[in-house]
Design a protein around this motif. Structure first.
Motif, PDB file in Angstrom:
ATOM      1  N   ALA A   1      -2.241   6.695  18.626  1.00  0.00           N
ATOM      2  CA  ALA A   1      -2.123   7.263  17.285  1.00  0.00           C
ATOM      3  C   ALA A   1      -1.731   8.740  17.341  1.00  0.00           C
ATOM      4  O   ALA A   1      -0.945   9.229  16.519  1.00  0.00           O
ATOM      5  N   THR A   2      -2.277   9.466  18.312  1.00  0.00           N
ATOM      6  CA  THR A   2      -1.949  10.891  18.456  1.00  0.00           C
ATOM      7  C   THR A   2      -0.475  11.090  18.771  1.00  0.00           C
ATOM      8  O   THR A   2       0.204  11.920  18.156  1.00  0.00           O
ATOM      9  N   LEU A   3       0.044  10.329  19.729  1.00  0.00           N
ATOM     10  CA  LEU A   3       1.460  10.470  20.099  1.00  0.00           C
ATOM     11  C   LEU A   3       2.370  10.008  18.982  1.00  0.00           C
ATOM     12  O   LEU A   3       3.456  10.575  18.778  1.00  0.00           O
ATOM     13  N   CYS A   4       1.946   9.005  18.226  1.00  0.00           N
ATOM     14  CA  CYS A   4       2.741   8.573  17.079  1.00  0.00           C
ATOM     15  C   CYS A   4       2.816   9.690  16.045  1.00  0.00           C
ATOM     16  O   CYS A   4       3.886   9.987  15.503  1.00  0.00           O
ATOM     17  N   GLY A   5       1.673  10.317  15.763  1.00  0.00           N
ATOM     18  CA  GLY A   5       1.668  11.439  14.827  1.00  0.00           C
ATOM     19  C   GLY A   5       2.558  12.575  15.292  1.00  0.00           C
ATOM     20  O   GLY A   5       3.311  13.167  14.500  1.00  0.00           O
ATOM     21  N   LEU A   6       2.504  12.891  16.584  1.00  0.00           N
ATOM     22  CA  LEU A   6       3.324  13.980  17.121  1.00  0.00           C
ATOM     23  C   LEU A   6       4.812  13.632  17.070  1.00  0.00           C
ATOM     24  O   LEU A   6       5.662  14.508  16.807  1.00  0.00           O
ATOM     25  N   THR A   7       5.164  12.371  17.314  1.00  0.00           N
ATOM     26  CA  THR A   7       6.569  11.962  17.261  1.00  0.00           C
ATOM     27  C   THR A   7       7.103  12.058  15.836  1.00  0.00           C
ATOM     28  O   THR A   7       8.231  12.534  15.607  1.00  0.00           O
ATOM     29  N   ARG A   8       6.305  11.610  14.875  1.00  0.00           N
ATOM     30  CA  ARG A   8       6.713  11.712  13.468  1.00  0.00           C
ATOM     31  C   ARG A   8       6.895  13.177  13.065  1.00  0.00           C
ATOM     32  O   ARG A   8       7.840  13.518  12.351  1.00  0.00           O
ATOM     33  N   HIS A   9       5.983  14.033  13.524  1.00  0.00           N
ATOM     34  CA  HIS A   9       6.091  15.452  13.203  1.00  0.00           C
ATOM     35  C   HIS A   9       7.334  16.067  13.853  1.00  0.00           C
ATOM     36  O   HIS A   9       8.032  16.888  13.230  1.00  0.00           O
ATOM     37  N   ALA A  10       7.611  15.659  15.097  1.00  0.00           N
ATOM     38  CA  ALA A  10       8.803  16.174  15.780  1.00  0.00           C
ATOM     39  C   ALA A  10      10.072  15.791  15.035  1.00  0.00           C
ATOM     40  O   ALA A  10      11.027  16.583  14.933  1.00  0.00           O
ATOM     41  N   ASN A  11      10.105  14.589  14.485  1.00  0.00           N
ATOM     42  CA  ASN A  11      11.266  14.171  13.709  1.00  0.00           C
ATOM     43  C   ASN A  11      11.356  14.951  12.403  1.00  0.00           C
ATOM     44  O   ASN A  11      12.439  15.409  12.002  1.00  0.00           O
ATOM     45  N   ALA A  12      10.215  15.111  11.729  1.00  0.00           N
ATOM     46  CA  ALA A  12      10.214  15.818  10.440  1.00  0.00           C
ATOM     47  C   ALA A  12      10.661  17.263  10.595  1.00  0.00           C
ATOM     48  O   ALA A  12      11.306  17.821   9.694  1.00  0.00           O
ATOM     49  N   THR A  13      10.328  17.875  11.718  1.00  0.00           N
ATOM     50  CA  THR A  13      10.680  19.284  11.940  1.00  0.00           C
ATOM     51  C   THR A  13      11.984  19.433  12.722  1.00  0.00           C
ATOM     52  O   THR A  13      12.378  20.560  13.049  1.00  0.00           O
ATOM     53  N   ARG A  14      12.619  18.301  13.036  1.00  0.00           N
ATOM     54  CA  ARG A  14      13.933  18.282  13.705  1.00  0.00           C
ATOM     55  C   ARG A  14      13.933  19.164  14.972  1.00  0.00           C
ATOM     56  O   ARG A  14      14.753  20.051  15.154  1.00  0.00           O
ATOM     57  N   VAL A  15      12.998  18.846  15.896  1.00  0.00           N
ATOM     58  CA  VAL A  15      12.869  19.675  17.103  1.00  0.00           C
ATOM     59  C   VAL A  15      14.069  19.512  18.038  1.00  0.00           C
ATOM     60  O   VAL A  15      14.292  20.356  18.907  1.00  0.00           O
ATOM     61  N   LEU A  16      14.865  18.434  17.858  1.00  0.00           N
ATOM     62  CA  LEU A  16      16.045  18.237  18.704  1.00  0.00           C
ATOM     63  C   LEU A  16      17.329  18.730  18.038  1.00  0.00           C
ATOM     64  O   LEU A  16      18.416  18.521  18.562  1.00  0.00           O
ATOM     65  N   GLY A  17      17.168  19.359  16.901  1.00  0.00           N
ATOM     66  CA  GLY A  17      18.331  19.855  16.182  1.00  0.00           C
ATOM     67  C   GLY A  17      18.427  19.229  14.808  1.00  0.00           C
ATOM     68  O   GLY A  17      17.943  18.107  14.596  1.00  0.00           O
ATOM     69  N   PRO A  18      19.049  19.919  13.866  1.00  0.00           N
ATOM     70  CA  PRO A  18      19.074  19.451  12.478  1.00  0.00           C
ATOM     71  C   PRO A  18      19.780  18.116  12.278  1.00  0.00           C
ATOM     72  O   PRO A  18      19.503  17.405  11.302  1.00  0.00           O
TER      73      PRO A  18
END
Length: 571
Positions: free
Chosen positions: A42-59
């Motif tokens: 659940a923790t890694l799922c939350g972090l992955t969703r947050h990474a997508n929402a904040t576009r950590v790999l680029g806009p």
């Protein structure tokens, strides 16, 4: 480096997998519905969703993810490989929360993904514990971790909150390092992304649960524990605002049952504020949130703790009773456990009508088969607990016990798959391996005898609790051990065995051999369970009939207050 190929994808696929482990016949332990969710997943799922929402790999880059708990899902390895290949190889498989007993299965899955050209990371308690406790001993890494690195698998040690975005960036660029070690950089939890399980994943558990940690770390020094060396002895906490946001966000998905995974919620400095906030949200929304927590045996001495737990919706509490032999507790450095306080503590929870689960460890140095069974009789007679779970003392990688035996070149079974707390992994000064394993089985049979189940039901009724709950839990816990031959912490409803998912080195049986044998196994397992359930049901009906009489009274030695009713009794 695993790969230096440049990438310019607009979509990056993250596959999160919590592996199971193999049973004694080499089949993966899986269920139609599992019981206990993985907070790491659940923790890694939350972090992955947050990474997508904040576009950590680029806009312009979307991070898509899929989530699998292998205890209730057959991991579609070939489909995952095809999906990442169709995406130009732009993806990452994360095997998360991997415990020592799950590492062989995790490595077997990872090997298949690497053969398909997919990037793989393994993290969790085994990697973190091994690095925390063995990295200063030659060789620098245990052989199973060196084997993983030789396959091109990345190892991740520590907690992911402040490092996961960087890991994704490295994977996106195909520049993963062989090892990321953040054991000395444990994150502050306040304001961090909360754990999240997608509803379609949560529905694969029974009941449909949520999971979160309100704090990490433990101040105690138990020699058999890995928590203190993986999550640290310095406790870190979330605040009530984080918890409230999680509860409200999950309501739309129908999640009202939660397992709070803090190793010791009573040592969370925010416990009172969190309990009060949850109670306020329950009143405001009219929703009966339900919680299971883990605490120590001195939690009842905190003013108001037990009563506020009940007001917040705590219905189950897990307590590390561990043992009733003072010499054993001393040898385990379990100094916080005071035998004289056990009954007072358990009565505090009973007065609040909260079901108690207690862990009990077999195999301390002073244990003998006769002594263990005598101690269990003492527990049955003198302590008002409900559910007792038995474990074999196991020198888990990441614990002081394991470090000590390893440094002394002592006997440690090389098969990590059996480091599951129900198999014997080392020698004992006063018991043979067969005696130790045998008394483990005898302990379950003793505690869950029909005679003692009747006592438990009558006690429950005396504390104004429904004795039917004792019947249900006993069938789950003892039934899982006795008939499925699996510890209930790895349990679920309706065991699934996949013919082709068997431990490497063991033969894949032909369909005409496997399926008839499997039919016989299912018949034997569930006919035995049904027969036992019928006995317990008849017992419950008799107890229920007795307790419905106006003049019914029940009292036994375990219900006698030691020094008068504890603080929580009036709450």
């Amino acid at each position: 480096m695993q790969n230096t190929k440049p990438t310019a994808a607009t979509r990056f696929q993250v596959e999160l997998i919590k592996p199971s482990h193999y049973d004694d016949d080499g089949y993966v332990i899986q269920w139609v519905k599992a019981w206990i969710p993985s907070n790491s997943l659940a923790t890694l799922c939350g972090l992955t969703r947050h990474a997508n929402a904040t576009r950590v790999l680029g806009p312009a880059v979307e991070i898509a993810n899929a989530v699998y708990d292998e205890t209730n899902t057959v991991v579609p390895v070939a489909r995952i490989i095809r999906r990442i290949r169709r995406n130009g190889g732009h993806g990452l498989v994360c095997l998360v929360g991997v415990q020592s007993n799950q590492f062989p299965r995790a490595l077997d899955l990872a090997r298949r993904f690497r053969q398909g050209g997919v990037q793989v990371v393994i993290g969790g308690f085994h990697v973190s514990g091994a690095l925390a406790m063995l990295s200063d001993l030659p060789p620098d890494l245990p052989p199973e971790l060196r084997e993983a690195q030789a396959l091109g698998i990345t190892l991740f040690a520590g907690e992911a909150e402040e490092h996961f975005a960087d890991l994704l960036r490295a994977a996106y660029a195909h520049r993963l390092e062989p090892l990321y070690n953040f054991m000395s950089q444990l994150p502050d939890l306040q304001g961090q992304t909360m754990p999240y399980l997608p509803p379609e994943v949560a529905r694969r558990y029974a009941p449909m649960p949520g999971t979160f940690d309100a704090g990490r770390g433990c101040p105690f020094l138990c020699s058999f524990c890995t928590i203190i060396n993986v999550q640290g002895r310095k406790s870190r906490f979330r605040d009530p605002d984080d918890i409230e946001r999680l509860l409200r966000a999950n309501l739309d998905a129908g999640i009202r049952h939660y397992f709070i995974t803090d190793d010791n919620f009573a040592r969370n400095r925010n416990w009172e504020a969190i309990f009060d906030r949850i109670a306020a949200v329950r009143r405001e929304l009219g929703v009966k949130f339900n919680f299971t927590i883990q605490v120590d045996t001195m939690c009842h001495t905190l003013p108001g703790f037990v009563a506020k737990a009940r007001a917040a919706g705590v219905s189950r509490v897990f307590l590390g009773l561990e043992n009733v032999n003072p010499a054993n507790l001393k040898s385990a450095n379990k100094k916080q456990n005071k035998i004289a306080n056990y009954r007072t503590m358990l009565l505090a929870w009973q007065y609040q009508r909260i079901t108690t689960y207690c862990g009990y460890i077999l195999g301390f140095p002073d244990d003998t088969p006769e002594g263990i069974l005598a101690d269990i009789e003492t527990i049955k007679r003198e302590l008002p607990l409900d559910i007792l779970e038995f474990f074999c003392l196991t020198p888990l990688p990441g614990s002081v016990d394991h470090q000590t035996i390893h440094a002394q070149h002592g006997p440690l079974d090389p098969d990590l798959n059996i480091y599951d707390l129900e198999h014997v992994c080392t020698t004992h000064p006063r018991m043979t391996k067969a005696q130790w394993q045998g008394v483990y089985r005898a302990a379950w049979d003793s505690y869950y005898s029909l005679a003692h189940l009747e006592t438990l039901m009558r006690r429950a009724a005396a504390f104004d609790r429904n004795p039917k709950r004792i019947m249900e839990i006993a069938l789950e816990f003892y039934g899982c051990f006795k008939f499925e031959r699996v510890h209930p912490l790895q349990g679920g409803f309706l065991r699934r065995k996949v013919r082709t998912e068997r431990r490497p080195g063991l033969p894949i049986e032909r369909p005409w051999v496997f399926y008839p044998r499997r039919v016989r196994e299912v018949w034997t397992t569930y006919s035995g369970l049904i027969a036992y359930a019928w006995q317990v049901w008849r017992l419950y009906q008799r107890v229920k009939k007795d307790t419905e009489r106006p003049d019914y009274r029940y009292f036994d030695q375990a219900m006698e207050p030691v020094t008068g009713p504890p603080e929580a009794a009036g709450g």
